[in-house]
Design a protein around this motif. Structure first.
Motif, mmCIF file in Angstrom:
data_model
loop_
_atom_site.group_PDB
_atom_site.id
_atom_site.type_symbol
_atom_site.label_atom_id
_atom_site.label_comp_id
_atom_site.label_asym_id
_atom_site.label_seq_id
_atom_site.Cartn_x
_atom_site.Cartn_y
_atom_site.Cartn_z
ATOM 1 N N HIS A 29 0.782 -1.237 0.000
ATOM 2 C CA HIS A 29 0.000 0.000 0.000
ATOM 3 C C HIS A 29 0.808 1.278 0.000
ATOM 4 N N HIS A 57 -0.030 -4.886 -5.253
ATOM 5 C CA HIS A 57 -1.336 -4.797 -4.611
ATOM 6 C C HIS A 57 -2.372 -5.481 -5.507
ATOM 7 N N HIS A 63 -11.168 -5.156 -4.702
ATOM 8 C CA HIS A 63 -10.002 -4.712 -3.930
ATOM 9 C C HIS A 63 -9.000 -4.058 -4.880
ATOM 10 N N CYS A 109 -6.748 2.749 -0.783
ATOM 11 C CA CYS A 109 -7.222 1.392 -1.080
ATOM 12 C C CYS A 109 -8.690 1.299 -0.644
ATOM 13 N N HIS A 112 -8.375 -1.036 2.590
ATOM 14 C CA HIS A 112 -7.366 -0.816 3.632
ATOM 15 C C HIS A 112 -7.058 0.648 3.898
HETATM 16 FE FE LIG Z 1 -5.551 -3.054 -0.115
#
Ligand SMILES: [Fe+2]
Length: 124
Positions: A29, A57, A63, A109, A112
């Motif tokens: 990330h 990633h 995602h 993200c 996240h």
């Molecule tokens: Fe992620």
């Protein structure tokens, strides 16, 4: 909801706690900033930002990295929005500065949260 125990927070900006021993989550990330160490005042230069440079990633509809922004200190310089699957989270800005600054990159993200990295660039 804070998920400190999982290695990230959805309420606060995340960044690697120890750059020598980054976790896989941090490697995926953290936006990597690639730019010259030193530039001349007013000179145009490239700032490339790659998220997931150290560890790729995921890039799927559920995602993915949604966007990357670049600042020089508090000054907004640009934003790139990414679509899942069809675009990789890499971008390049052409920038000029009149004084030395901290370049700050943020990447978001969808699962996240917000991640940050900085580099110092010397203008002389
Ligand atoms: Fe992620």
């Amino acid at each position: 909801m804070v998920k400190e125990s999982m290695g990230f927070s959805l309420e606060e900006v995340n960044w690697p706690k120890d750059v020598e021993r980054m976790t896989d989550l941090e490697k995926k990330h953290s936006p990597r900033i690639v730019c010259p160490d030193t530039v001349k005042p007013g000179e145009m230069f490239e700032v490339k930002i790659i998220t997931g440079k150290l560890l790729k990633h995921p890039n799927e509809s559920g995602h993915f990295i949604m966007w990357t922004e670049l600042y020089a200190g508090d000054r907004f310089l640009g934003r790139t929005q990414f679509a899942p699957v069809t675009t990789e989270p890499e971008t390049c800005f052409i920038v000029s500065l009149n004084k030395s600054a901290e370049l700050i990159a943020y990447s978001m993200c969808n699962l996240h949260g917000l991640w940050k990295n900085t580099v110092h660039i010397e203008v002389k």
